[in-house]
Motif scaffolding. Sequence first.
Motif, mmCIF file in Angstrom:
data_model
loop_
_atom_site.group_PDB
_atom_site.id
_atom_site.type_symbol
_atom_site.label_atom_id
_atom_site.label_comp_id
_atom_site.label_asym_id
_atom_site.label_seq_id
_atom_site.Cartn_x
_atom_site.Cartn_y
_atom_site.Cartn_z
ATOM 1 N N GLN B 159 0.842 -1.118 -0.047
ATOM 2 C CA GLN B 159 0.083 -0.130 0.131
ATOM 3 C C GLN B 159 0.838 1.402 0.106
ATOM 4 O O GLN B 159 0.704 2.083 -0.737
ATOM 5 C CB GLN B 159 -0.865 -0.057 1.276
ATOM 6 N N TYR B 161 4.069 1.342 -1.073
ATOM 7 C CA TYR B 161 4.939 1.735 -2.369
ATOM 8 C C TYR B 161 3.838 1.494 -3.502
ATOM 9 O O TYR B 161 4.331 2.161 -4.533
ATOM 10 C CB TYR B 161 6.042 0.377 -2.566
ATOM 11 N N VAL B 163 1.200 3.469 -3.585
ATOM 12 C CA VAL B 163 0.639 4.830 -3.630
ATOM 13 C C VAL B 163 1.736 5.487 -4.218
ATOM 14 O O VAL B 163 1.650 6.425 -5.115
ATOM 15 C CB VAL B 163 0.196 5.340 -2.147
ATOM 16 N N ARG B 167 1.286 7.608 -7.696
ATOM 17 C CA ARG B 167 1.197 8.887 -8.008
ATOM 18 C C ARG B 167 2.619 9.643 -8.455
ATOM 19 O O ARG B 167 2.471 10.644 -9.174
ATOM 20 C CB ARG B 167 1.361 9.479 -6.409
ATOM 21 N N ALA B 173 -1.458 13.420 -8.090
ATOM 22 C CA ALA B 173 -1.673 13.837 -6.742
ATOM 23 C C ALA B 173 -0.292 13.974 -6.114
ATOM 24 O O ALA B 173 0.654 13.462 -6.597
ATOM 25 C CB ALA B 173 -2.373 12.901 -5.975
ATOM 26 N N GLU B 179 0.733 14.096 2.977
ATOM 27 C CA GLU B 179 0.397 13.034 2.468
ATOM 28 C C GLU B 179 1.081 11.741 3.273
ATOM 29 O O GLU B 179 0.335 10.702 3.674
ATOM 30 C CB GLU B 179 0.527 12.779 0.872
ATOM 31 N N ARG B 182 -0.306 11.175 6.701
ATOM 32 C CA ARG B 182 -1.780 10.492 6.453
ATOM 33 C C ARG B 182 -1.688 9.206 6.209
ATOM 34 O O ARG B 182 -2.399 8.429 6.765
ATOM 35 C CB ARG B 182 -2.329 11.345 5.703
ATOM 36 N N LEU B 183 -0.932 8.856 5.092
ATOM 37 C CA LEU B 183 -0.716 7.479 4.680
ATOM 38 C C LEU B 183 -0.083 6.465 5.891
ATOM 39 O O LEU B 183 -0.818 5.363 6.142
ATOM 40 C CB LEU B 183 0.109 7.228 3.559
ATOM 41 N N SER B 186 -3.051 6.103 8.605
ATOM 42 C CA SER B 186 -4.092 5.488 8.335
ATOM 43 C C SER B 186 -3.712 3.793 8.388
ATOM 44 O O SER B 186 -4.317 2.972 8.600
ATOM 45 C CB SER B 186 -4.806 5.942 6.889
ATOM 46 N N LEU B 187 -2.442 3.673 7.988
ATOM 47 C CA LEU B 187 -2.054 2.191 8.014
ATOM 48 C C LEU B 187 -2.070 1.779 9.331
ATOM 49 O O LEU B 187 -2.468 0.528 9.672
ATOM 50 C CB LEU B 187 -0.711 1.959 7.359
ATOM 51 N N ARG B 189 -3.455 2.819 11.947
ATOM 52 C CA ARG B 189 -5.020 2.723 12.407
ATOM 53 C C ARG B 189 -5.679 1.287 11.978
ATOM 54 O O ARG B 189 -6.192 0.456 12.736
ATOM 55 C CB ARG B 189 -5.790 3.899 11.978
ATOM 56 N N GLN B 190 -5.456 1.128 10.796
ATOM 57 C CA GLN B 190 -5.946 -0.050 9.942
ATOM 58 C C GLN B 190 -5.638 -1.192 10.698
ATOM 59 O O GLN B 190 -6.426 -2.376 10.637
ATOM 60 C CB GLN B 190 -5.729 0.125 8.526
#
Lengths: 192, 192, 192, 192
Positions: B159, B161, B163, B167, B173, B179, B182-183, B186-187, B189-190
């Motif tokens: 996820q 690499y 992204v 991009r 983007a 970013e 954020r990435l 979120s990882l 958290r996930q």
Amino acid sequence: MNERVHTGRRRNEEARRAVLDAALRLLADADGAPVGVDAIAREAGVGKQTLYRWWPSKGAVLLDALTGRAEQDVPARDSGSLREDLRAVVAATFAGAQAEPVGPALRTLVRESARDPHLAELMREFTGARRSALREVLARGRERGELAADCDLDLMVDQVYGVFWYRFLLGHAPLGEEEAVRLADSLVRQGG
Amino acid sequence: MNERVHTGRRRNEEARRAVLDAALRLLADADGAPVGVDAIAREAGVGKQTLYRWWPSKGAVLLDALTGRAEQDVPARDSGSLREDLRAVVAATFAGAQAEPVGPALRTLVRESARDPHLAELMREFTGARRSALREVLARGRERGELAADCDLDLMVDQVYGVFWYRFLLGHAPLGEEEAVRLADSLVRQGG
Amino acid sequence: MNERVHTGRRRNEEARRAVLDAALRLLADADGAPVGVDAIAREAGVGKQTLYRWWPSKGAVLLDALTGRAEQDVPARDSGSLREDLRAVVAATFAGAQAEPVGPALRTLVRESARDPHLAELMREFTGARRSALREVLARGRERGELAADCDLDLMVDQVYGVFWYRFLLGHAPLGEEEAVRLADSLVRQGG
Amino acid sequence: MNERVHTGRRRNEEARRAVLDAALRLLADADGAPVGVDAIAREAGVGKQTLYRWWPSKGAVLLDALTGRAEQDVPARDSGSLREDLRAVVAATFAGAQAEPVGPALRTLVRESARDPHLAELMREFTGARRSALREVLARGRERGELAADCDLDLMVDQVYGVFWYRFLLGHAPLGEEEAVRLADSLVRQGG
DNA sequence: ATTTAATCGAGACGGTACGTCATGTCTTCGG
DNA sequence: CCGAAGACATGACGTACCGTCTCGATTAAAT
């Protein structure tokens, strides 16, 4: 080779089909290796000029061959559940790229687009459309409260397609049903 | 071009540097466009054979030019906090690809690798190393209980690499500090 | 095809010969029909680029093939008698164009020169040289008093080559020994 | 472009004229350079099929354009004197080829005939007719005793047309009134 | 009066040749 | 033996022209 007939001064639809069929066939057989214009023309039983008359570049032919035949059958239905929808889209994306002849053809296409700026632009449009379809699904989920109001939808979209392309092109890890579900679920969890 | 001196029958280190410098310069200037062997040789003031004597293919030269100069400065330190480490790695990855001349050169390199199987293999190794470094960071976090025991580390790595490359190559983007954070978050958290 | 070897950074003489041999062979076999660059290259076992590196146009290759091999063996000796010399030159010209492979090759060459301005210029030089050689013979005869002082040597020269080319290209009448003698004698008589 | 009207199922004479006019114009403007079928059709405002319906090949169009307009005004009158008649024919031939637009067009036509076997055949007929006309003149002179009974008329004819074409195509020497007279007289003297 | 048939402009078609370009191998010659 | 130079075989590229073919409209001749 069933003796195509001329259609006079209007574009010959059969020739168009023959070109796209030939291109898709070669694209699939090549599985990454370059596909030449001469080869397409010969395989289609068509003059090279006919290619250049109707497509601005070799890349355009190849992309057309892929999109014109392999229906963009990624559904993007609205089931009411984000998790459901997301699983469906991701799984369809993964599965579509595995199927013959789309998979190998797609790989070749991406390879070609690295050299052909025109094709690269076309690919950009192509992928852009896919991205907004997926974003739509996520936006619906957010409206329903399945995602946090401040979560970054674009980043989530790029996580899906990023993983997809990364694995598809490098081939270092599988792109099966299981991975699709896992990825979809982790995104839902992450954004919740 | 400061008149290199011959070193007789031992490999001329200056020639090697001249080649790598020239390659990196062209790679960066091209920003995606193909870089030819003749161009590198001419720019370096070097015979083509000197290239093929020391590198197995054009791609090897290009990759060497990038890695040999742009230090793989992605740190992978161990701060004790997964969130911290992950933010650092992702941010460094993103930032490294923006800097001159690495960014444009890297773009060109990937483009070339699409046509050059040899370079593709080298790139596979290169990215493989990056992947395992990141996986290491995640594995440490999981051991510390910062991630669920059953979470799919490979998917998380991809996820990141995914992204990044997606991009980086399409440029649709940004890939900034924000970013990256954020990435990374979120990882975490996930996977928590 | 006896495995030519490279000669490094200097022109490969063997390749040059192979090209000229192949060109002459094809030129002769064609007997008027066009000879393509690809065909020459293939027949010679040579890359097309090698042709364009050393000859400015296809025509230059063809002319070189003819002149470089078929020695310009028109004698132009000085026997002391105009009638004698003239008969010799005319007969040699006629005979030379009949012989294999010069004849057919020459015909093809002229045909090609109609389309290729570069070759046309080369042919102009070629024929110009022949013309002055013949003019020399006639001038010697005039000094000896075998021709009138006021006769138009250029016109006489053109009568010889005019008849030659006209019959050679149209093929409506023979170009044998007998015709050569008759033409030579009639010119001497006319100018006496 | 005055909007030609349809003539239904009968041949459109205006179209025929338009084609010949266009062909002659292009032929003359080209002055040796190739004239394409598409160019003629476009210039005439005519479909290509209309060309191929009425003429068997491109060459036929070109020849027709030249002969159908430029009247074959070489007289071949019978004045009772060979010298007189010969001078007239030769001078008319020379002059005819100098005039606009016949000269440049003729040059282009011959160039084309080198590549186009069909046109070459037509040119052969064309020149054959000219040759026999001239031979007629000479034969009359021989009957009147102005030429020796055993002189080679065909050779004399070819001397006239040989000189003509040779100079016309190479352009290395003039084709004026003076040269015509000189050539005619020399032939009479030579055959006497 | 209606049908039939040949014309017209237009331009797409399959094919062949052209001259340019890039790749990776090879050989010479000076250092 | 190294390094610079550059010729070499290969093969793809995009363009130009040829002669054939089919369209849809138009109009004269045949019915």
